[in-house]
Scaffold this motif. Sequence first.
Motif, mmCIF file in Angstrom:
data_model
loop_
_atom_site.group_PDB
_atom_site.id
_atom_site.type_symbol
_atom_site.label_atom_id
_atom_site.label_comp_id
_atom_site.label_asym_id
_atom_site.label_seq_id
_atom_site.Cartn_x
_atom_site.Cartn_y
_atom_site.Cartn_z
ATOM 1 N N VAL A 1 0.847 -1.195 0.000
ATOM 2 C CA VAL A 1 0.000 0.000 0.000
ATOM 3 C C VAL A 1 0.882 1.245 0.000
ATOM 4 O O VAL A 1 1.553 1.543 0.996
ATOM 5 N N PRO A 2 0.912 1.987 -1.091
ATOM 6 C CA PRO A 2 1.772 3.165 -1.176
ATOM 7 C C PRO A 2 1.194 4.351 -0.398
ATOM 8 O O PRO A 2 0.007 4.365 -0.066
ATOM 9 N N HIS A 3 2.079 5.300 -0.100
ATOM 10 C CA HIS A 3 1.681 6.577 0.522
ATOM 11 C C HIS A 3 1.081 6.392 1.918
ATOM 12 O O HIS A 3 0.301 7.239 2.372
ATOM 13 N N LEU A 4 1.435 5.315 2.603
ATOM 14 C CA LEU A 4 0.852 5.015 3.911
ATOM 15 C C LEU A 4 1.563 5.850 4.984
ATOM 16 O O LEU A 4 2.726 5.618 5.293
ATOM 17 N N LEU A 5 0.844 6.802 5.551
ATOM 18 C CA LEU A 5 1.441 7.724 6.516
ATOM 19 C C LEU A 5 1.423 7.184 7.934
ATOM 20 O O LEU A 5 2.360 7.432 8.706
ATOM 21 N N GLU A 6 0.358 6.465 8.297
ATOM 22 C CA GLU A 6 0.186 6.081 9.706
ATOM 23 C C GLU A 6 -0.696 4.849 9.812
ATOM 24 O O GLU A 6 -1.666 4.706 9.063
ATOM 25 N N VAL A 7 -0.357 3.978 10.741
ATOM 26 C CA VAL A 7 -1.260 2.887 11.119
ATOM 27 C C VAL A 7 -1.585 3.027 12.593
ATOM 28 O O VAL A 7 -0.734 3.404 13.407
ATOM 29 N N SER A 8 -2.819 2.746 12.925
ATOM 30 C CA SER A 8 -3.273 2.769 14.317
ATOM 31 C C SER A 8 -3.566 1.332 14.728
ATOM 32 O O SER A 8 -4.438 0.684 14.139
ATOM 33 N N ILE A 9 -2.840 0.837 15.724
ATOM 34 C CA ILE A 9 -2.950 -0.574 16.102
ATOM 35 C C ILE A 9 -3.105 -0.682 17.619
ATOM 36 O O ILE A 9 -2.334 -0.097 18.373
ATOM 37 N N GLY A 10 -4.121 -1.426 18.025
ATOM 38 C CA GLY A 10 -4.377 -1.568 19.448
ATOM 39 C C GLY A 10 -4.551 -3.005 19.873
ATOM 40 O O GLY A 10 -3.693 -3.582 20.536
ATOM 41 N N HIS A 11 -5.656 -3.624 19.473
ATOM 42 C CA HIS A 11 -6.004 -4.946 19.994
ATOM 43 C C HIS A 11 -4.897 -5.970 19.767
ATOM 44 O O HIS A 11 -4.445 -6.637 20.709
ATOM 45 N N ALA A 12 -4.439 -6.105 18.515
ATOM 46 C CA ALA A 12 -3.414 -7.108 18.219
ATOM 47 C C ALA A 12 -2.117 -6.796 18.959
ATOM 48 O O ALA A 12 -1.472 -7.698 19.510
ATOM 49 N N LEU A 13 -1.739 -5.532 18.962
ATOM 50 C CA LEU A 13 -0.476 -5.147 19.595
ATOM 51 C C LEU A 13 -0.478 -5.481 21.088
ATOM 52 O O LEU A 13 0.516 -5.999 21.622
ATOM 53 N N ILE A 14 -1.571 -5.189 21.761
ATOM 54 C CA ILE A 14 -1.643 -5.476 23.204
ATOM 55 C C ILE A 14 -1.664 -6.982 23.446
ATOM 56 O O ILE A 14 -1.022 -7.490 24.386
ATOM 57 N N CYS A 15 -2.385 -7.724 22.591
ATOM 58 C CA CYS A 15 -2.395 -9.188 22.735
ATOM 59 C C CYS A 15 -0.999 -9.763 22.539
ATOM 60 O O CYS A 15 -0.556 -10.643 23.289
ATOM 61 N N GLU A 16 -0.301 -9.283 21.532
ATOM 62 C CA GLU A 16 1.068 -9.757 21.268
ATOM 63 C C GLU A 16 2.005 -9.395 22.414
ATOM 64 O O GLU A 16 2.919 -10.158 22.757
ATOM 65 N N ALA A 17 1.761 -8.236 23.017
ATOM 66 C CA ALA A 17 2.626 -7.781 24.111
ATOM 67 C C ALA A 17 2.473 -8.643 25.360
ATOM 68 O O ALA A 17 3.395 -8.709 26.186
ATOM 69 N N ILE A 18 1.344 -9.303 25.508
ATOM 70 C CA ILE A 18 1.162 -10.194 26.663
ATOM 71 C C ILE A 18 2.221 -11.290 26.650
ATOM 72 O O ILE A 18 2.744 -11.698 27.692
ATOM 73 N N TYR A 19 2.575 -11.752 25.458
ATOM 74 C CA TYR A 19 3.556 -12.821 25.322
ATOM 75 C C TYR A 19 4.985 -12.297 25.191
ATOM 76 O O TYR A 19 5.923 -12.866 25.767
#
Length: 237
Positions: free
Chosen positions: A204-222
């Motif tokens: 995906v070109p020209h992608l300035l920002e991604v907003s990530i919450g649920h997956a990131l927090i779940c991954e951080a548990i491990y």
Amino acid sequence: MTKLSVNINKIATLRNARGGNMPNVVEVAKDVQRFGAQGVTIHPRPDERHIRYQDAYDLKPVVHTEYNIEGNPIDTFLDLVLEIQPTQATLVPDAVDAITSNAGWDTITNRSFLQEIIAELKMKGIRTSIFVDPVPAMIEGAAQTGADRIELYTEEFAHQYSLGNLQAVQPYTECAMLAHQLGLGVNAGHDLSLDNIQYFKQAVPHLLEVSIGHALICEAIYDGLENVINQYLQKLQ
């Protein structure tokens, strides 16, 4: 590099489940920035089941990167955003009883409504973004509202990617290119994860920002919050 904005709603969900102030959303916001995230996202809802309106005020002094407040632009949300004046307001058409966001705006039907709100936000110097499905007509409609950016709703991509359908990214590629041609910045979010983020970023070109919450927090548990944030940053380069 595409910026990473960490949505901390799930931290507030955990706090609210027990009462008190553990984990502390303000301290977590400080930490995610210290670990390298270039923004903090919150999505307050009317029932305050995760982020509370008071959290939005408490976070304002500590978010020194980009502060993104998402939500349905009902009166209480708009009053909050106009008073706090975050870096960005992301307008999302979620129903009051929605578990999570599940559709983008019909930017054609709601054009005059969005134009009025966006004009008010921009008068306060707040960057505006509209949550949209990867449909060219909706991108074209977004350009006519006066918005600065769109946020591509990526749940369908994430689902199809998990099934091995790599071609599911194509509508997002095409819509990002169209948005750029129309002068719109491109953000993305919803169900993006460490598993799919690098492929999405590359396609995906020209992608300035991604907003990530649920997956990131779940991954951080491990794997730990600092480690996971750094993995995202590497994949977004």
